[in-house]
Design a protein around this motif. Structure first.
Motif, short mmCIF file in Angstrom:
data_model
loop_
_atom_site.label_atom_id
_atom_site.label_comp_id
_atom_site.label_asym_id
_atom_site.label_seq_id
_atom_site.Cartn_x
_atom_site.Cartn_y
_atom_site.Cartn_z
N GLU A 294 0.83 -1.21 0.00
CA GLU A 294 0.00 0.00 0.00
C GLU A 294 0.86 1.26 0.00
O GLU A 294 0.54 2.24 -0.68
CB GLU A 294 -0.92 0.00 1.23
CG GLU A 294 -2.12 -0.90 1.11
CD GLU A 294 -3.15 -0.62 2.19
OE1 GLU A 294 -4.23 -1.20 2.14
OE2 GLU A 294 -2.87 0.22 3.08
N GLU A 295 1.95 1.23 0.76
CA GLU A 295 2.82 2.40 0.83
C GLU A 295 3.37 2.75 -0.55
O GLU A 295 3.39 3.93 -0.94
CB GLU A 295 3.97 2.13 1.80
CG GLU A 295 4.92 3.30 1.96
CD GLU A 295 6.03 3.03 2.95
OE1 GLU A 295 6.96 3.86 3.05
OE2 GLU A 295 5.99 1.98 3.62
N LYS A 296 3.77 1.74 -1.30
CA LYS A 296 4.32 1.99 -2.63
C LYS A 296 3.22 2.44 -3.61
O LYS A 296 3.44 3.34 -4.43
CB LYS A 296 5.02 0.73 -3.14
CG LYS A 296 6.21 0.34 -2.29
CD LYS A 296 6.93 -0.86 -2.84
CE LYS A 296 8.07 -1.26 -1.92
NZ LYS A 296 9.00 -0.13 -1.67
N LEU A 297 2.06 1.81 -3.51
CA LEU A 297 0.96 2.21 -4.37
C LEU A 297 0.51 3.63 -4.05
O LEU A 297 0.25 4.44 -4.96
CB LEU A 297 -0.21 1.23 -4.23
CG LEU A 297 -1.45 1.53 -5.08
CD1 LEU A 297 -1.09 1.60 -6.56
CD2 LEU A 297 -2.53 0.50 -4.84
N ASP A 298 0.41 3.97 -2.77
CA ASP A 298 0.01 5.32 -2.37
C ASP A 298 0.99 6.37 -2.88
O ASP A 298 0.59 7.46 -3.33
CB ASP A 298 -0.11 5.41 -0.85
CG ASP A 298 -1.29 4.62 -0.31
OD1 ASP A 298 -2.17 4.25 -1.11
OD2 ASP A 298 -1.32 4.36 0.91
N ASP A 299 2.30 6.05 -2.81
CA ASP A 299 3.31 6.98 -3.32
C ASP A 299 3.11 7.23 -4.81
O ASP A 299 3.20 8.36 -5.29
CB ASP A 299 4.72 6.43 -3.06
CG ASP A 299 5.12 6.51 -1.60
OD1 ASP A 299 4.46 7.25 -0.84
OD2 ASP A 299 6.09 5.83 -1.21
#
Length: 469
Positions: A294-299
């Motif tokens: 999620e962190e990578k997708l949100d970025d």
């Protein structure tokens, strides 16, 4: 910091001049064999390569790559660690270590497919490699590696006295490469296969770490997995259950093409959970892993100003959990990422850019995996229809393209059932003109044909001498 990661950093200091890229041999190498899945350090006394014994400085790196299916050797069983690595070998090593699937082979040269892929993916610029059999410079190795990983320079201070190249600096900052005791990098120097193996092993380890799949400095242990402390996710509970249904539950660690997995497809070390885990523990481990994705997708979404509904977000989380984050890296230039960034796409354009991510690499090469393409179809139904449980009878159909010669624009495409085959993809050949596509029953399919079912289409060709065939 984990002991293994610390050991690798120590080795980086000791090697100084070594890089991290996966070593591979020339045509006929046999870089991967399904039997390697069972090897995985079962017998550390075994010397897989007679010229890379346990006493050789590169042994740990070479075996780390070998056991993970990244490298192999020459037909005579040797690895030839002191030979200078060629541009073709280096491209193959770096591309596979960075997590990309093996590209389609090209008859003109065993490494031409890697060159074509590197150019298409933005990993290589045109003119940087014109001969696949010459030595690979340290500077070009750094450039290719940094682009493949999607890493960029963070520190403006010059680290090496003889180069201020951004790629060299970026790799140095994350511990992939080092320099010489005199403070130089020697960008024009060459690398041996052993040195490149050291670099590639770090590329592979770094890629696993940033994708939420390994070298975790604070790994979950069985006791932590029994905690009832909530794990916050943007993915909805329905989205988590959707992923569980796609992955299935396995209590014991198992080999999953490129890694060991457990529970609901969560990465783990081979012996990390010797007693297995329960479904409740697997749920927690899954949610912990999803946090990283999620962190990578949100970025990616925030950087490009992309807004998604819950169902669209859940579909992309499922997709990324299954494939990794390579599709959205800035340097990968995937069609899917480009379409999301533009926000201007048809259902079929998005579906085909999404559905192409369905390949696996095994002993017979890279091929379309039936289970993965079915998963892509379900994720597309979730993205567009909000279908979490498969109740919607509408859906998508796929087309597999094949040809006996030339090359394909894509080998698989996905279309909304009931629509038309638009966009339609083509094949190309130096000697003949592409004529169109035909089914096994001899029916010609084009952009004016309505999509009704899954199909396999074969390319038709036309030449001046023989007409179309």
């Amino acid at each position: 910091m984990s002991k293994r990661w610390a050991l690798r950093l120590l080795l980086a200091v000791m090697l100084l001049a070594a890089f991290s890229a996966a070593a591979s041999a020339d045509e006929g190498d046999g870089w991967y064999d399904a039997s390697q899945e069972e090897y995985f350090w079962q017998d550390q006394q075994e010397n897989v390569f007679p010229d890379v014994t346990m006493e050789h400085w590169s042994y740990d790196d070479v075996m780390y790559l070998y056991r993970n299916g990244i490298i192999g050797g020459f037909p005579d069983g040797t690895f030839r660690p002191e030979e200078t690595v060629t541009t073709g070998q280096a491209l193959k090593m770096i591309i596979l270590a960075a997590g990309y699937a093996e590209p389609e082979a090209v008859q003109s040269h065993w490494a031409r497919g890697y060159l074509n892929f590197a150019l298409e993916a933005g990993i290589l610029e045109r003119g940087e490699i014109t001969d696949l059999d010459v030595s690979m410079s340290r500077l070009l190795t750094a450039k290719v590696s940094a682009r493949a990983l999607g890493v960029t320079r963070q520190d403006a201070q010059q680290k090496f006295s003889d180069t201020n190249d951004d790629s060299v600096q970026a790799l140095s900052e994350i511990g992939i490469i080092g320099g010489y005791p005199d403070g130089t990098f020697r960008p024009n120097g060459s690398l041996t296969r052993a040195e490149l193996s050291a670099i590639v092993s770090r590329i592979y380890a770094y890629r696993l770490e940033i994708s939420g799949g390994g070298l975790d400095e604070n790994p979950e242990d069985p006791e932590d997995l029994d905690s009832d402390e909530p794990i916050e996710l943007r993915t909805t509970d329905a989205g988590v259950e959707f992923i569980k249904a796609r992955e299935g539950f396995t209590a014991k660690a198992y080999w999953d093409y490129q890694q060991y997995s457990i529970g609901y497809g969560s990465y783990c070390e081979k012996d990390e959970y010797p007693d297995g885990i329960t479904e409740k523990q697997a749920d927690r481990l899954l949610r912990k892993r999803l946090q990283g994705f999620e962190e990578k997708l949100d970025d990616f979404l925030d950087k490009n100003g992309i807004r998604l509904t819950d169902q669209e977000y859940d579909a992309l989380v499922s997709f990324t959990y299954n494939n990794g984050d390579y599709w959205m890296r800035e340097k990968s230039q995937s069609r899917l990422a480009s379409l999301l960034i533009s926000g201007n796409y048809s259902v079929n354009e998005f579906a085909s850019a999404f559905g192409i991510w369905c390949h696996v690499t095994g002993s017979s090469g890279t091929e379309i995996h039936d289970g993965l393409i079915e998963r892509r179809l379900k994720e597309l139904k979730l993205f567009f229809y909000g279908d979490y449980d498969g109740r919607n009878t509408d859906g998508f159909s796929y087309v597999i393209f094949q040809t006996e010669k030339g090359s394909l624009e894509v080998d698989v495409a996905v279309y909304e059932t009931g629509s038309y085959y638009d966009p339609m993809f083509e094949a190309s050949c130096d000697d003949d003109e592409f004529f169109g596509w035909v089914t096994d029953d001899g029916v010609v399919i084009d952009e004016n044909t309505r999509v009704e079912e899954n199909l396999t289409l074969t390319a038709l060709w036309r030449s001046e001498a023989e007409g179309w065939f």
